[in-house]
Design an enzyme around this catalytic site. Structure first.
Site, PDB file in Angstrom:
ATOM      1  NE  ARG A   1      -1.233   2.523   2.914  1.00 52.50           N
ATOM      2  CZ  ARG A   1      -0.778   3.633   3.484  1.00 52.50           C
ATOM      3  NH1 ARG A   1      -0.679   4.748   2.758  1.00 52.50           N
ATOM      4  NH2 ARG A   1      -0.364   3.643   4.734  1.00 52.50           N
ATOM      5  CG  ASP A   2       3.040   4.417   2.991  1.00 48.11           C
ATOM      6  OD1 ASP A   2       2.750   5.297   2.158  1.00 48.11           O
ATOM      7  OD2 ASP A   2       3.548   4.680   4.097  1.00 48.11           O
TER       8      ASP A   2
ATOM      9  CG  HIS B   1       4.455   5.097   9.090  1.00 49.61           C
ATOM     10  ND1 HIS B   1       3.710   4.106   8.472  1.00 49.61           N
ATOM     11  CD2 HIS B   1       4.869   5.908   8.083  1.00 49.61           C
ATOM     12  CE1 HIS B   1       3.686   4.311   7.171  1.00 49.61           C
ATOM     13  NE2 HIS B   1       4.386   5.404   6.904  1.00 49.61           N
TER      14      HIS B   1
ATOM     15  CG  HIS C   1       8.328   7.872   5.084  1.00 51.53           C
ATOM     16  ND1 HIS C   1       7.966   7.641   3.769  1.00 51.53           N
ATOM     17  CD2 HIS C   1       7.215   7.609   5.821  1.00 51.53           C
ATOM     18  CE1 HIS C   1       6.706   7.260   3.720  1.00 51.53           C
ATOM     19  NE2 HIS C   1       6.221   7.235   4.943  1.00 51.53           N
TER      20      HIS C   1
ATOM     21  CB  CYS D   1       4.204  11.339   1.161  1.00 50.43           C
ATOM     22  SG  CYS D   1       2.652  12.219   1.456  1.00 50.43           S
TER      23      CYS D   1
ATOM     24  CG  ASN E   1       6.876   3.352   4.344  1.00 53.16           C
ATOM     25  OD1 ASN E   1       6.390   3.378   3.220  1.00 53.16           O
ATOM     26  ND2 ASN E   1       6.248   3.826   5.393  1.00 53.16           N
TER      27      ASN E   1
END
Length: 305
Positions: A16-17, A208, A210, A241, A250
């Protein structure tokens, strides 16, 4: 000497991310094969897609198809990002064990990312959270830009905690605190966790990070010293993002596993399986992924052939 936890749980957010910011559309069959590989790696949580409207995230336009066709490991929790009640409805139809909602601690980033103010976002998420809980689903609230915003600069711990308070009040089970632009340093992590953990238990908090400036591993170490044992990560360091220009992916699952296993912390995840999954998606994307553990493996492979 620091007393490390016996076990740390990683949530794999690459599907997903990781993919949401890629210009290359990964074929649905290839996505499914990749997620199935991850399902056999020992990972206990996989966020497999996003039910945001396809015009906003074209790379994940096949969320429903992916959700219906992945081979589900009974030992894995499969979650998806849902922006509103319609997205939740589609996610529930195709099968999720958990739902993720999202917003920002920064007003400007929230406007850019969701096209709503923070105050306008709260009632939308309240309904989604309540419906997901009614359906018996675990709910995580993602809060972006908890350290720094690409538009507003430094975000105070109080701003992030205010959003935590609202989301926990609405019924989320856990909150993931996001260093969206990868700018935080350990002192910022300490300041935020001092505030958050004075109100909520470590078990409810996920970090979370990055890795834009190479600080993610240092920030994970700091979080572990605060008793945090849950982290989001992405195979190979995929990600970024779309509303935070220059943000890297990430923190790489591969690199986090090297750290944790080196410290004697159990994860239940097989590093070789994650490396295989990273090589697979790297080949499909046609570009080198930033994971240093992966790069080391590739360099050694070239030396031996």
């Amino acid at each position: 000497m620091c007393q490390y936890p016996k076990h740390v749980q990683l949530k794999e957010v690459g599907p997903r991310d990781g993919l949401q910011n890629e210009n290359v559309f990964i074929d649905t069959d290839d996505k499914i094969k990749w997620i199935n590989m991850l399902s056999e790696s020992g990972v206990k949580e996989i966020e497999y897609s996003s039910f945001v409207h396809p015009k906003w995230i074209p790379a994940l336009a096949d969320a429903r198809d992916v959700g219906r066709r992945i081979k589900r490991n009974p030992n894995v929790s499969y979650s998806a990002l849902v922006p509103n009640l319609k997205g939740l409805e589609h996610a529930l139809e195709t099968g999720i064990d958990a739902a993720s909602v999202f917003m920002s601690a920064s007003e400007t980033h929230n406007q850019k990312n969701i096209n709503k103010s923070i105050d306008e976002t709260y009632p939308v998420l309240k309904k989604v959270i309540q419906e997901a809980k009614t359906a018996g689903k675990f709910v995580t609230g993602y809060i972006s830009t908890v350290f720094d915003c690409p538009y507003e600069g430094r975000i105070s711990p109080e701003q992030a905690v205010a959003v935590c308070d609202q989301l926990f009040d609405y019924g989320v089970d856990s909150i993931s605190l996001g260093d969206t632009i990868g700018s935080a340093v350990p002192s910022q992590v300490e300041a935020l966790l001092d505030h958050v953990l004075s109100r909520y238990s470590q078990e409810k908090i996920i970090m979370h990070f990055h890795d834009t400036r190479g600080m993610a591993i240092a920030n994970i170490m700091t979080s572990i010293q605060y008793g945090i044992t849950r982290f989001d990560s992405s195979v190979g360091g995929l990600g970024g993002c779309p509303y935070a220009k220059g943000a890297a992916g990430n923190v790489a699952t591969n690199d986090v596993l090297y750290l944790l296993h080196g410290l004697g912390i159990e994860t239940g995840i097989k590093e070789e399986k994650i490396q295989q999954a990273a090589l697979y998606i790297q080949d499909k994307l046609g570009k080198r992924l930033p994971s240093k553990a992966l790069a080391y493996q590739l360099s050694n492979f070239k030396k031996t052939v």
